[in-house]
Design an enzyme around this catalytic site. Structure first.
Site, PDB file in Angstrom:
ATOM      1  CG  ASP A  21      -7.046  -2.615   0.835  1.00 23.13           C
ATOM      2  OD1 ASP A  21      -7.851  -3.058   1.682  1.00 23.13           O
ATOM      3  OD2 ASP A  21      -6.302  -3.502   0.587  1.00 23.13           O
ATOM      4  CG  HIS A  61      -2.066  -0.875   1.220  1.00 23.55           C
ATOM      5  ND1 HIS A  61      -2.838  -1.305   2.086  1.00 23.55           N
ATOM      6  CD2 HIS A  61      -2.488  -1.741  -0.035  1.00 23.55           C
ATOM      7  CE1 HIS A  61      -3.603  -2.213   1.807  1.00 23.55           C
ATOM      8  NE2 HIS A  61      -3.659  -2.382   0.468  1.00 23.55           N
TER       9      HIS A  61
HETATM   10 MG    MG Z   1      -6.522  -5.446   0.683  1.00 19.75          MG
END
Ligand code: MG
Ligand code: SAH
Length: 215
Positions: free
Chosen positions: A164, A138
């Site tokens: 996400d 991320h």
């Molecule tokens: Mg995820």
């Protein structure tokens, strides 16, 4: 509801049932589904949802992960699971858990684990993809690398799924949301479905005129 060949609640991971069902549907929706690829296998939760769809469609699913965990999976961070810590080596190791999940789900002939950093694996990739699912690191660097190196492989009519994605910064980090915006801004993809933080985008099918495909 979809039937899965394993008790999915018992598989460690970060994929809500409604999101998993949407991923499964997205794979089934691709005409003549070709090979699919997931970035971020962890212990195989999303790979079961996607793999089960691939199995029905006669397609393969490649699932890429270095299996050392993201930042937030490291000791001392919010999403650390001590069961996944290899104490002898002093690193995370989720690969044995992925393998156990695939074996229990009967998906070893459908899902092919690739162990490595996604940016490195991309260097050798040349197959068009029916579906790409980005659910890896991320950080801005990781997310952008995944989008830039992998999304060009998506075949016309294929799916780009991103996990996400949080439009509200208070809900989570920006990079997955940013690559989702890049994909929409590229004009190559259109949004088709949104379930919690999952976004399903489709790459335009090749336009035809007078029956002839235009490049
Ligand atoms: Mg995820
Ligand atoms: N899809 C999983 C969750 C993935 S968690 C599920 O359904 O539960 C994110 C995973 O991405 C972690 O396992 C981490 O090791 C992996 N990862 C992070 N950065 C990566 C990178 N650059 N290359 C490959 N894998 C990466």
């Amino acid at each position: 509801m979809i039937t899965l060949p394993i008790d999915i609640e018992a598989v460690k991971g970060f994929m809500a049932p409604q999101e998993g069902a949407a991923l499964h549907r997205a794979a089934l929706s691709v005409d003549g589904l070709g090979p699919c690829l997931e970035i971020g296998s962890y212990c195989g939760k999303s790979a079961v949802y996607l793999g089960q769809a691939c199995r029905k469609m006669g397609a393969l699913l490649f699932t890429v992960d270095h299996h050392r965990g993201s930042e937030e999976n490291q000791p001392g961070w919010d999403y650390h699971d001590p069961d996944l810590w290899d104490a002898a080596a002093g690193v995370m190791d989720t690969l044995p858990f992925l393998r156990a999940t695939l074996r229990q789900a009967g998906l070893e002939e459908t899902v092919i684990p690739i162990v490595g950093r996604s940016g490195l694996v991309a260097r050798a990739w040349g197959q068009p993809l029916g579906l790409l699912f980005i659910d890896g690191g991320h950080t801005r660097h990781a997310a952008e690398t995944d989008y830039r190196l992998w999304s060009p492989h998506i075949a016309p009519g294929g799916v780009l799924a991103i996990h996400d994605v949080f439009p509200d910064p208070a809900q989570g980090g920006r990079p997955p949301f940013e690559i989702y915006q890049m994909a929409l801004a590229s004009g190559l993809f259109e949004e088709e479905d949104a379930v919690s933080s999952l976004r399903i985008l489709r790459r335009a099918r090749e336009k035809t005129r007078g029956g002839a495909a235009l490049a």
